[in-house]
Scaffold this active site. Structure first.
Site, PDB file in Angstrom:
ATOM      1  N   ASN A 154      -1.319  -5.181 -52.245  1.00  0.00           N
ATOM      2  CA  ASN A 154      -0.825  -4.172 -51.283  1.00  0.00           C
ATOM      3  C   ASN A 154      -0.527  -4.816 -49.934  1.00  0.00           C
ATOM      4  O   ASN A 154       0.477  -4.480 -49.295  1.00  0.00           O
ATOM      5  CB  ASN A 154      -1.828  -3.030 -51.133  1.00  0.00           C
ATOM      6  CG  ASN A 154      -1.664  -1.987 -52.225  1.00  0.00           C
ATOM      7  OD1 ASN A 154      -0.676  -1.256 -52.241  1.00  0.00           O
ATOM      8  ND2 ASN A 154      -2.610  -1.943 -53.152  1.00  0.00           N
ATOM      9  N   ASP A 157     -12.913   8.662 -49.688  1.00  0.00           N
ATOM     10  CA  ASP A 157     -11.687   9.065 -50.386  1.00  0.00           C
ATOM     11  C   ASP A 157     -11.390  10.554 -50.176  1.00  0.00           C
ATOM     12  O   ASP A 157     -11.052  11.279 -51.115  1.00  0.00           O
ATOM     13  CB  ASP A 157     -11.792   8.747 -51.895  1.00  0.00           C
ATOM     14  CG  ASP A 157     -11.939   7.253 -52.143  1.00  0.00           C
ATOM     15  OD1 ASP A 157     -11.428   6.460 -51.340  1.00  0.00           O
ATOM     16  OD2 ASP A 157     -12.556   6.884 -53.163  1.00  0.00           O
ATOM     17  N   HIS A 209      -5.678   4.891 -52.519  1.00  0.00           N
ATOM     18  CA  HIS A 209      -6.618   5.055 -53.633  1.00  0.00           C
ATOM     19  C   HIS A 209      -5.817   5.167 -54.936  1.00  0.00           C
ATOM     20  O   HIS A 209      -4.826   5.898 -54.990  1.00  0.00           O
ATOM     21  CB  HIS A 209      -7.477   6.310 -53.427  1.00  0.00           C
ATOM     22  CG  HIS A 209      -8.484   6.472 -54.507  1.00  0.00           C
ATOM     23  ND1 HIS A 209      -9.614   5.671 -54.590  1.00  0.00           N
ATOM     24  CD2 HIS A 209      -8.518   7.286 -55.583  1.00  0.00           C
ATOM     25  CE1 HIS A 209     -10.298   6.005 -55.671  1.00  0.00           C
ATOM     26  NE2 HIS A 209      -9.659   6.988 -56.289  1.00  0.00           N
ATOM     27  N   ASN A 269      -5.950   4.730 -45.938  1.00  0.00           N
ATOM     28  CA  ASN A 269      -6.477   4.120 -47.165  1.00  0.00           C
ATOM     29  C   ASN A 269      -5.538   4.440 -48.312  1.00  0.00           C
ATOM     30  O   ASN A 269      -4.863   5.473 -48.304  1.00  0.00           O
ATOM     31  CB  ASN A 269      -7.867   4.687 -47.481  1.00  0.00           C
ATOM     32  CG  ASN A 269      -8.483   4.049 -48.719  1.00  0.00           C
ATOM     33  OD1 ASN A 269      -8.428   2.825 -48.887  1.00  0.00           O
ATOM     34  ND2 ASN A 269      -9.056   4.856 -49.607  1.00  0.00           N
ATOM     35  N   ARG A 320     -15.554  -1.418 -49.221  1.00  0.00           N
ATOM     36  CA  ARG A 320     -16.803  -1.089 -48.533  1.00  0.00           C
ATOM     37  C   ARG A 320     -16.674   0.305 -47.931  1.00  0.00           C
ATOM     38  O   ARG A 320     -15.595   0.670 -47.432  1.00  0.00           O
ATOM     39  CB  ARG A 320     -17.102  -2.058 -47.385  1.00  0.00           C
ATOM     40  CG  ARG A 320     -17.259  -3.490 -47.793  1.00  0.00           C
ATOM     41  CD  ARG A 320     -18.517  -3.760 -48.567  1.00  0.00           C
ATOM     42  NE  ARG A 320     -19.748  -3.461 -47.846  1.00  0.00           N
ATOM     43  CZ  ARG A 320     -20.948  -3.505 -48.418  1.00  0.00           C
ATOM     44  NH1 ARG A 320     -21.069  -3.794 -49.705  1.00  0.00           N
ATOM     45  NH2 ARG A 320     -22.026  -3.246 -47.714  1.00  0.00           N
ATOM     46  N   ILE A 321     -17.756   1.059 -47.962  1.00  0.00           N
ATOM     47  CA  ILE A 321     -17.772   2.371 -47.307  1.00  0.00           C
ATOM     48  C   ILE A 321     -17.951   2.145 -45.804  1.00  0.00           C
ATOM     49  O   ILE A 321     -18.797   1.353 -45.386  1.00  0.00           O
ATOM     50  CB  ILE A 321     -18.913   3.227 -47.875  1.00  0.00           C
ATOM     51  CG1 ILE A 321     -18.593   3.590 -49.334  1.00  0.00           C
ATOM     52  CG2 ILE A 321     -19.131   4.479 -47.038  1.00  0.00           C
ATOM     53  CD1 ILE A 321     -19.767   4.154 -50.091  1.00  0.00           C
ATOM     54  N   LEU A 322     -17.124   2.835 -45.013  1.00  0.00           N
ATOM     55  CA  LEU A 322     -17.181   2.664 -43.555  1.00  0.00           C
ATOM     56  C   LEU A 322     -18.060   3.751 -42.933  1.00  0.00           C
ATOM     57  O   LEU A 322     -18.064   4.897 -43.381  1.00  0.00           O
ATOM     58  CB  LEU A 322     -15.770   2.741 -42.985  1.00  0.00           C
ATOM     59  CG  LEU A 322     -14.862   1.585 -43.426  1.00  0.00           C
ATOM     60  CD1 LEU A 322     -13.402   1.913 -43.128  1.00  0.00           C
ATOM     61  CD2 LEU A 322     -15.273   0.282 -42.781  1.00  0.00           C
ATOM     62  N   GLY A 368      -5.025  -8.535 -52.775  1.00  0.00           N
ATOM     63  CA  GLY A 368      -4.123  -8.355 -51.639  1.00  0.00           C
ATOM     64  C   GLY A 368      -2.681  -8.087 -52.022  1.00  0.00           C
ATOM     65  O   GLY A 368      -1.772  -8.335 -51.232  1.00  0.00           O
TER      66      GLY A 368
HETATM   67  C1  GAR Z   1      -5.600  -1.195 -55.381  1.00  0.00           C
HETATM   68  O1  GAR Z   1      -5.322  -0.655 -56.653  1.00  0.00           O
HETATM   69  C2  GAR Z   1      -6.176  -0.132 -54.462  1.00  0.00           C
HETATM   70  O2  GAR Z   1      -5.612   1.133 -54.649  1.00  0.00           O
HETATM   71  C3  GAR Z   1      -7.619  -0.154 -54.882  1.00  0.00           C
HETATM   72  O3  GAR Z   1      -7.931  -1.514 -55.027  1.00  0.00           O
HETATM   73  C4  GAR Z   1      -6.753  -2.200 -55.461  1.00  0.00           C
HETATM   74  C5  GAR Z   1      -6.532  -3.398 -54.563  1.00  0.00           C
HETATM   75  O4  GAR Z   1      -5.507  -4.196 -55.046  1.00  0.00           O
HETATM   76  N1  GAR Z   1      -8.454   0.490 -53.916  1.00  0.00           N
HETATM   77  C6  GAR Z   1      -9.518   1.234 -54.232  1.00  0.00           C
HETATM   78  O5  GAR Z   1      -9.897   1.386 -55.379  1.00  0.00           O
HETATM   79  C7  GAR Z   1     -10.219   1.871 -53.048  1.00  0.00           C
HETATM   80  N2  GAR Z   1     -11.126   2.905 -53.503  1.00  0.00           N
HETATM   81  P1  GAR Z   1      -4.828  -5.286 -54.108  1.00  0.00           P
HETATM   82  O6  GAR Z   1      -5.980  -6.113 -53.514  1.00  0.00           O
HETATM   83  O7  GAR Z   1      -4.000  -6.109 -55.049  1.00  0.00           O
HETATM   84  O8  GAR Z   1      -4.047  -4.585 -53.069  1.00  0.00           O
END
Ligand code: GAR
Length: 225
Positions: free
Chosen positions: A14, A145, A109, A107, A91-93, A12
């Protein structure tokens, strides 16, 4: 204030960057609910520290992806959120979810899409030996994505990088571009035209020429991000 739901599966960080920008009054959004599909996700602790409502909806308790998605839609709508922010939600939606919030799901990525979609985008890029990678914020459509791209940040990748070291470099920029993209959504400045996203009064490319942390961000970041 744009009422948002934030979906997480893990640390979490982000989510934290979104909370911080809201508390600094730079991002004009209100987090109505944080949903995790994993009970142990540290992001839930972060949300609780800021007195945000949380829900755990564990995918393994549902017999299909559609039923899981429908349960999330109901919680999000009941919370009064109008936009959905996927922040490390793994998870894929299904169309059940995507059609419930048309052009209102974002999203992030950890790669420069369309390169390296799917899981472990950072490690895929490092192992491939690319010279640059970065992160992408995009609208979510029914392919993984894939939806129209709002903003990307580019950082260098080095021959001694692995997914971890490159991922750390990318993550710092995730924390800057994601709140910015959400603010543009909140301000109604994003217009989808086919596969492209027009940002109204699009800022000039943001360039950081620090030798330790060089980066390019397009469109550029605005004050506070
Ligand atoms: C982040 O790097 C995000 O870009 C990635 O998971 C991480 C979550 O970090 N998402 C994906 O790979 C989606 N395909 P966080 O929980 O610390 O925000």
């Amino acid at each position: 204030m744009l009422p948002i739901a934030v979906l997480i599966s893990g640390s979490g960080s982000n989510l934290q960057s979104i909370i911080d920008r809201i508390e600094q009054n730079v991002l004009h959004a209100e987090i109505k609910v944080v949903i995790s599909n994993k009970a142990e996700a540290y992001g839930l602790t972060r949300a609780k520290k800021h007195n945000l409502p949380t829900e755990v909806i564990e995918h393994q308790n549902f017999s299909s992806r559609e039923e899981f998605d429908q349960a999330m839609v109901e919680v999000i709508k009941a919370a009064g959120a109008e936009a959905v922010i996927l922040a490390g939600f793994m998870r894929i939606l299904t169309p059940v979810f995507i059609q419930a919030f048309p052009n209102k799901i974002l999203n992030i990525h950890p790669a420069i899409l369309p390169s390296f979609p799917g899981v472990h985008g950072q490690a895929q890029a490092a192992d491939y030996g690319v010279r640059f990678s970065g992160c992408t914020v995009h609208f979510v459509d029914e392919k993984m994505d894939h939806g129209p791209i709002i903003i990307q940040a580019v950082v260098p990748a080095y021959t001694n990088d692995d997914g971890q070291s490159l991922g750390q470099r990318i993550l710092k920029w995730e924390h800057r571009i994601y709140p910015q993209a959400i603010e543009w959504l909140a301000q109604g400045r994003l217009k989808i035209v086919g596969r492209k996203v027009e940002v109204e009064n699009s800022p000039a490319v943001f360039v950081q020429v620090d030798e330790n942390e060089p980066a390019l961000v397009n469109p550029g970041l605005e004050r506070g991000f």
